[in-house]
Design an enzyme around this catalytic site. Structure first.
Site, PDB file in Angstrom:
ATOM      1  N   HIS A 160       0.839  -1.289   0.139  1.00 50.67           N
ATOM      2  CA  HIS A 160       0.047   0.108  -0.166  1.00 50.67           C
ATOM      3  C   HIS A 160       0.827   1.585  -0.116  1.00 50.67           C
ATOM      4  O   HIS A 160       0.418   2.264  -0.374  1.00 50.67           O
ATOM      5  CB  HIS A 160      -0.826  -0.011   1.081  1.00 50.67           C
ATOM      6  N   ASP A 285      -4.379 -13.127   3.202  1.00 55.37           N
ATOM      7  CA  ASP A 285      -5.559 -12.756   3.557  1.00 55.37           C
ATOM      8  C   ASP A 285      -6.837 -12.970   2.745  1.00 55.37           C
ATOM      9  O   ASP A 285      -7.881 -12.548   3.023  1.00 55.37           O
ATOM     10  CB  ASP A 285      -5.637 -11.295   3.910  1.00 55.37           C
ATOM     11  N   TYR A 324      -4.413 -12.147   8.179  1.00 56.58           N
ATOM     12  CA  TYR A 324      -4.607 -11.799   9.803  1.00 56.58           C
ATOM     13  C   TYR A 324      -5.344 -12.948  10.510  1.00 56.58           C
ATOM     14  O   TYR A 324      -5.666 -12.790  11.576  1.00 56.58           O
ATOM     15  CB  TYR A 324      -5.536 -10.479   9.619  1.00 56.58           C
TER      16      TYR A 324
HETATM   17  C1  OKP Z   1      -3.150  -4.381   4.722  1.00 56.68           C
HETATM   18  B1  OKP Z   1      -2.786  -5.572   3.609  1.00 56.68           B
HETATM   19  C2  OKP Z   1     -11.537  -3.165   7.118  1.00 56.68           C
HETATM   20  C3  OKP Z   1     -10.517  -1.950   7.257  1.00 56.68           C
HETATM   21  C4  OKP Z   1      -9.284  -2.468   6.419  1.00 56.68           C
HETATM   22  C5  OKP Z   1      -6.861  -1.836   6.405  1.00 56.68           C
HETATM   23  C6  OKP Z   1      -6.571  -3.052   5.851  1.00 56.68           C
HETATM   24  C7  OKP Z   1      -5.099  -2.997   5.483  1.00 56.68           C
HETATM   25  C8  OKP Z   1      -4.623  -4.317   4.894  1.00 56.68           C
HETATM   26  N1  OKP Z   1     -12.898  -2.732   7.743  1.00 56.68           N
HETATM   27  N2  OKP Z   1      -8.077  -1.659   7.187  1.00 56.68           N
HETATM   28  O1  OKP Z   1      -2.912  -5.351   2.287  1.00 56.68           O
HETATM   29  O2  OKP Z   1      -3.124  -6.624   3.827  1.00 56.68           O
HETATM   30 ZN    ZN Z   2      -4.115  -7.565   2.272  1.00 58.05          ZN
END
Ligand code: OKP
Ligand code: ZN
Length: 344
Positions: A160, A285, A324
């Site tokens: 990101h 994920d 996660y």
């Molecule tokens: C990081 B990576 C969901 C909120 C999401 C941020 C997610 C970041 C993901 N309600 N918040 O790409 O795994």
């Molecule tokens: Zn992700």
């Protein structure tokens, strides 16, 4: 394949994530890495290498110098301001607030350099981010020096992080820094395949105008999923980079059959591109039990798609991104590597 790993990832141990209106312990936590190394050890795959120090040149080849300077001093500025908690942005330049000038005060700087508000900056975060890019660069060199594949066990993740913004748990774009390094080391064309559930907005932005790095991403449709504003199928690159970005946004509850069909299309794009090396932004994920995502991949699907990636028949760098469901992150991650090795 070797795994590049350092305990310095523990330096990123933020206590707060702004989630659903409350401060929770971050989903992106150090135990993620412990579960992965435990599974590597269990399957006898734990051939670890410590990262070397590559300094700042490969970072500054990708990221804006002002952004890097901000990250290096953000925690100190925040702590010096007397705030009690961790650094969380609360204001942003927007359609109605000008972005012409870069503020000096920490709240303004956070808003200028953040793309989202869940990623609190804490003491040690910058040092961990530096170690993470060195993990990716060290693994990239293993591949450029002849290894069929290498696993960069990066933490914090990177996809990101854009030229000049952090967020989504990412500070420096490890995969982009590594891919660019591989270009400099003799790979004329590098493909990046981003299989994390979330769109790799940072990687896309970094290479959007380039024709030497193909970016292919499979992800939750931004209509429904973070990062919300990028990742649509009609984003295909610009200028010289037109045609060198390929997005596959997928719907809520997509099963492996749907996901795998998109993967095959993405791999076809990579074959047509004629890449000399492949970087996989490996987020797991996409798993059915992931607490913040909405695909339905089962653990055995990760083994299967590892094999399909091996079918690209390219020197391959795996760079850890998200995932996660902490209890299963080791199984799912190592399944990809196992499936790759069994088919390579
Ligand atoms: C990081 B990576 C969901 C909120 C999401 C941020 C997610 C970041 C993901 N309600 N918040 O790409 O795994
Ligand atoms: Zn992700």
């Amino acid at each position: 394949m070797k795994t590049v790993f350092t305990e310095r990832h523990y330096l990123r141990n933020s206590k707060t994530e702004l989630y659903g209106g409350t401060l929770v312990r971050p989903f992106e936590c150090p135990e993620r890495i412990e579960f992965i190394t435990a599974e590597l050890d269990k399957r006898g795959l734990g051939d670890y290498v410590e990262p070397a120090d590559y300094g700042m040149d490969p970072v500054l080849a990708i990221h804006d110098a002002g952004f890097v300077d901000f990250l290096s001093k953000a925690w100190q500025l925040w702590a010096d301001s007397g705030y009690k908690g961790e650094a969380i942005p609360t204001v942003w330049p927007s359609r109605s607030l000008s972005v012409d000038r870069i503020p000096k005060q920490i709240d303004g700087l956070l808003g200028y350099y953040a793309l989202a508000g869940e990623t609190s900056i804490s003491e040690g975060s910058w040092e961990a981010a530096l170690a993470s890019k060195d993990v990716a660069l060290t693994a990239a060199d293993l591949v450029m020096n002849g290894d069929r594949a290498a696993f960069a066990l990066c933490r914090p993740p990177g996809h990101h992080a854009s030229t000049s913004q952090f967020g989504g748990y990412c500070f420096l774009n490890n995969a982009a820094i590594a891919a660019n390094h591989m270009r400099g080391k003799g790979a004329a064309k590098v493909a990046i395949l981003d299989v994390d559930f979330h769109h790799g907005n940072g990687t896309q932005e970094i290479f959007y105008n380039r024709d030497d790095v193909l970016f292919v991403s499979l992800h939750g449709d931004p209509v429904d999923a973070f990062p919300h504003f990028l990742g649509y199928a009609d984003e295909t690159g610009a200028g010289a980079g037109e045609g060198f970005t390929a997005n596959f946004p997928l719907p809520v509850a997509a099963p492996y059959e749907v996901w795998g069909a998109a993967l095959d299309e993405g791999l076809k794009r990579i074959a047509d591109f004629g890449a000399d090396a492949l970087v996989v932004s490996l987020g797991v994920d996409t798993f059915e039990k992931d607490p913040i995502s909405f695909f339905k991949l089962r653990s055995q699907d990760f083994t299967d798609y590892g094999g399909r990636i091996a079918g690209a028949n390219l020197p391959t760098l795996f760079v850890m991104e998200g995932g996660y469901a902490v209890e299963e992150i080791g199984i799912n991650t190592v399944n990809v590597l196992d499936g790759f090795e069994a088919a390579a």
